[in-house]
Design a protein around this motif. Structure first.
Motif, PDB file in Angstrom:
ATOM      1  N   TYR A  70       0.804  -1.213   0.000  1.00 26.41           N
ATOM      2  CA  TYR A  70       0.000   0.000   0.000  1.00 26.41           C
ATOM      3  C   TYR A  70       0.845   1.274   0.000  1.00 26.41           C
ATOM      4  O   TYR A  70       0.490   2.252  -0.655  1.00 26.41           O
ATOM      5  N   GLY A 123      -7.749   7.140  -2.158  1.00 27.38           N
ATOM      6  CA  GLY A 123      -8.682   7.065  -1.041  1.00 27.38           C
ATOM      7  C   GLY A 123      -8.894   5.641  -0.566  1.00 27.38           C
ATOM      8  O   GLY A 123      -8.908   5.368   0.646  1.00 27.38           O
ATOM      9  N   PHE A 124      -9.029   4.721  -1.513  1.00 27.32           N
ATOM     10  CA  PHE A 124      -9.268   3.326  -1.125  1.00 27.32           C
ATOM     11  C   PHE A 124      -8.019   2.721  -0.486  1.00 27.32           C
ATOM     12  O   PHE A 124      -8.121   1.877   0.409  1.00 27.32           O
ATOM     13  N   HIS A 141      -5.920   4.403   1.418  1.00 25.10           N
ATOM     14  CA  HIS A 141      -5.980   4.890   2.804  1.00 25.10           C
ATOM     15  C   HIS A 141      -6.991   4.068   3.610  1.00 25.10           C
ATOM     16  O   HIS A 141      -6.752   3.757   4.788  1.00 25.10           O
ATOM     17  N   HIS A 142      -8.099   3.721   2.966  1.00 28.08           N
ATOM     18  CA  HIS A 142      -9.114   2.875   3.621  1.00 28.08           C
ATOM     19  C   HIS A 142      -8.512   1.521   4.003  1.00 28.08           C
ATOM     20  O   HIS A 142      -8.700   1.034   5.126  1.00 28.08           O
ATOM     21  N   ARG A 163      -9.695   5.855   7.864  1.00 27.67           N
ATOM     22  CA  ARG A 163     -10.984   6.156   7.238  1.00 27.67           C
ATOM     23  C   ARG A 163     -11.188   7.651   7.045  1.00 27.67           C
ATOM     24  O   ARG A 163     -11.778   8.083   6.055  1.00 27.67           O
ATOM     25  N   ALA A 178      -9.228   8.713   4.111  1.00 28.63           N
ATOM     26  CA  ALA A 178      -9.879   8.132   2.933  1.00 28.63           C
ATOM     27  C   ALA A 178     -11.075   8.980   2.515  1.00 28.63           C
ATOM     28  O   ALA A 178     -11.231   9.314   1.332  1.00 28.63           O
ATOM     29  N   CYS A 179     -11.913   9.360   3.483  1.00 26.88           N
ATOM     30  CA  CYS A 179     -13.100  10.170   3.178  1.00 26.88           C
ATOM     31  C   CYS A 179     -12.709  11.521   2.600  1.00 26.88           C
ATOM     32  O   CYS A 179     -13.320  11.995   1.629  1.00 26.88           O
ATOM     33  N   THR A 191     -10.072  12.229   0.951  1.00 25.25           N
ATOM     34  CA  THR A 191      -9.536  12.016  -0.397  1.00 25.25           C
ATOM     35  C   THR A 191     -10.661  11.786  -1.390  1.00 25.25           C
ATOM     36  O   THR A 191     -10.620  12.289  -2.522  1.00 25.25           O
ATOM     37  N   TYR A 247     -18.929   5.270  -1.704  1.00 25.37           N
ATOM     38  CA  TYR A 247     -18.034   5.063  -0.567  1.00 25.37           C
ATOM     39  C   TYR A 247     -18.417   5.974   0.595  1.00 25.37           C
ATOM     40  O   TYR A 247     -18.557   5.519   1.747  1.00 25.37           O
TER      41      TYR A 247
END
Length: 278
Positions: free
Chosen positions: A132, A160-161, A163-164, A169, A172-173, A175, A192
């Protein structure tokens, strides 16, 4: 060769691809030292064999195309990179992510490191290999190489995914919110954000007479119903997924009336009966 390319362009039919491949093979048998564009012939054979899912043979032809082009004119960096990129694509379809990543890396190196496509392909392989951090680094490099809003949105969605997957989270959100800011017509960020903010939405609405959860962009917080509704208004693709998601949100909020209405709309879209109004 042009005749083979004609059948290749027709596409959509395995018979056309087989015709194209046969014509290219005949052209290969009759070529000699004075034949022009031999590397292009090998490249087209690689493409058609790849489309026919004969990936091992496609790899052989892409390597031939690379070697010949390297001898004839090693300044065509994008062409050389595409040969390696397509070999990576073949290995990905052979479920060999390590080799795919290796050849995407070679494509990046030989092309001078300025082709977004090669990075985005390597990102997918790195993600599949659970690397990652390296994938996130590639996302950040890719974002500096393009000004196209849709491409930037797609890269931000990958970022973003990632980071998820790393468990962050909130980042991610944020992003995914940036992805929407860059290009509003891609449906996945709305899905998402709607899913991740569902528990906050339920808690807030139940305590505040069904009022919308206040938005906080810095923390990636927004009301699930509102963000999915925004997506429905902005997107032409993915509408059935958005309506399905919103019906699930309404179900979680015990709003059976709106839930049933969205279920009907989802079915209408799947049957081709739904048209956007206005």
């Amino acid at each position: 060769m042009l005749k083979g390319f004609y059948f290749e362009l027709l596409g959509g039919d395995i018979l056309n691809l087989k015709k194209s491949c046969k014509i290219y093979e005949i052209a290969e048998r009759f070529k000699n030292k004075r034949t022009l564009h031999s590397s292009d012939l090998y490249f087209r054979l690689g493409m058609t064999y790849g489309d026919l899912q004969n990936f091992e043979k496609a790899i052989d032809y892409f390597l031939k195309a690379f070697d010949l082009q390297k001898k004839q004119d090693d300044c065509k960096l994008y062409y050389l990179g595409m040969c390696y990129n397509n070999i990576g694509w073949c290995y990905k379809h052979l479920n060999n992510e390590e080799k795919a990543c290796e050849y995407y890396s070679k494509a990046i190196e030989v092309s001078g490191g300025n082709v977004v496509l090669f990075y985005t392909n390597r990102i997918k392989s790195l993600k599949a290999l659970n690397k990652y951090k390296e994938a996130i680094d590639d996302c950040n490099i890719s974002l500096t190489l393009t000004q196209d809003p849709q491409t930037m949105c797609e890269i931000l969605c990958e970022l973003g995914f990632l980071h998820h997957l790393k468990g962050d989270r909130e980042l991610a959100c944020c992003t995914f919110m940036k992805a929407i800011d860059n290009y509003k017509a891609f449906f996945f960020p709305y899905l998402y954000l709607g899913a991740v903010n569902l528990s906050k939405t339920i808690h807030y609405r139940n305590r505040n007479n069904n009022q919308s959860l206040p938005m906080n962009k810095e923390k990636g917080i927004m009301d699930s119903v509102d963000i999915i509704t925004e997506g429905i208004g902005n997107c032409s693709e993915g509408l059935s997924d958005l309506f399905q998601m919103r019906s699930n949100v309404y179900d979680a909020l015990n709003d059976s009336l709106n839930k049933d209405a969205d279920i009907v709309k989802t079915l209408q879209i799947k049957r081709g009966l739904f048209e956007r109004m206005g």
